[in-house]
Design a protein around this motif. Sequence first.
Motif: not given
Ligand code: AMP
Length: 538
Positions: A173, A319-320, A422
């Motif tokens: 995304s 992440m994806t 993070i």
């Molecule tokens: P997506 O691939 O759309 O799921 O996005 C992944 C990104 O979401 C990661 O690289 C993080 O920046 C963010 N993310 C996912 N889980 C967390 C979490 N528990 N705390 C902070 N950021 C998160």
Amino acid sequence: MNGLMMDYQLTLPSLLRRAEQYSGSKEIVTRLPDKSFYRTTYAESCRRSRALAVALQTLGLQRGDRVATLCWNHHQHHEAYLGIPSGGFVLHTLNLRLHPNDLAYIATHAGDRVVIVDKSLVPLLEQFVDRTPIEHVLVVEDSYEELLSSVDADAWRDPELDENEAAAMCYTSGTTGRPKGVLYSHRSTMLHTLGVAAGNPMGLGVSESDVILPVVPMFHANAWGYPYLATMIGSKLVYPGPHLDPESLLDAFEREGVTWTAGVPTIWLGILGLLDANPGKWDLSKMKGMLVGGSAAPRAMIAGFKQRHGLNVVHGWGMTETSPVASTAQLPGELSEADEETQFDYIAMQGRPLPLVELRNRDAEGKTLPWDGESMGELEIRGPWIAAGYYDTPDQAERWTEDGWFKTGDVVAMHPRGFIMIKDRSKDVIKSGGEWISSVELENALMAHPAIAEAAVIAVPDAKWDERPLAAVVLREGQTATADELRQFLAPSFAKWWLPERFEFVAEIPKTSVGKFRKTELREMFVPADAPSPVATS
Ligand code: AMP
């Protein structure tokens, strides 16, 4: 000398066989559009998954062909998760919240030949399907059903796939550049499923006796693995259909005795607000854990669920590109007796990696940083369910290091106990006077204010400091707060130069298609093209 063990291929048809054998009578429940509950069993679901695999063969599909879904969370989507890969085809989940132009691009780039679509989403499909290579449209509860009933599920034969063949794909995304396709293999999916099934404190600690309701949409990053996890361990599944509002979810939790659920923080913030407004209205005594991931789970939310409602939040990061679950913030045993405040501190971090996943934190020069809770760098990751490349994408090399680790783009410090902390996405980092300010920490602190429902912090250009933080804040209904009050509220917890000069009170924080704060839109709203210096507003 080699070991003398079987070269057993890790492929998804083994999950079908297992579920049929051991969990046939367990339920898969779906909330239908009219809010009634439809009940089926794993035995029936597995039979229909096999029928789907046979049906796709009769359409003339070849091994490796992509089959898209454009669906909410329901039992037919579950069948697609198992049936498409079990036929040797590749499940491609399309995100129904994207713009039709993006969907046209993604379906074309993926080369989708078939789409399974919900009746309610046909108008969306019609806006882009002509611009894609899709040849067959199967409408759930309509032509999909006709096709399934026209074939004999028993005609299905395990295609005896190589475990490295693709099982599913999902586009990132990403807010910059074109979406990129991540291509999961049977092997990576099976190992990810085992990883999340592993016991405390590294995995989720769910078991056969759990009742799982994935709030996370099935079009977001493999539904965080729940369809496969539940099928592997044989736990009852409850799919919420399109009903993702807090009231419907709480109602479903109570009625179906849900013990485990998962979704992004915005969903849980809404649920917490409703529980606070109606204490005792829902009996959630069976709920064991609520997994929160996709964005940082605010500490105040974690504490609010526990202290006011006795509910446990489990924080996960992924992440994806990481299938998606890579770490969970479950408490190590040695902290089980720690005071509540210490426990919340740990759960609010992003946790430690699942087994087989390795992490490191490196600076821009590639130097590995110490795990001292302070040194900030980019999180890098490797493991058997981490992407090694994007599908058919030129110029992707910069996302992997020379020694093959994936560069997450997340700016982190590592706690001495190995918990990820993070601080920001690298593109969201605020650099003020040469120093980093963590938007995530400011957001977390603001969301602990009783008048605040949601807060997002972005960088705005500043002539003197380069960048300064701006906080966009949504107040709870009937509550008030001024910029000065909020600054005073933050002051005891942060260095003075971290405090935002500028607060913007907004009705809503714009969200991405998967419910994360859309900071690019906030920047467009509050950083004019000619970027004047920030002015305090209240
Ligand atoms: P997506 O691939 O759309 O799921 O996005 C992944 C990104 O979401 C990661 O690289 C993080 O920046 C963010 N993310 C996912 N889980 C967390 C979490 N528990 N705390 C902070 N950021 C998160």
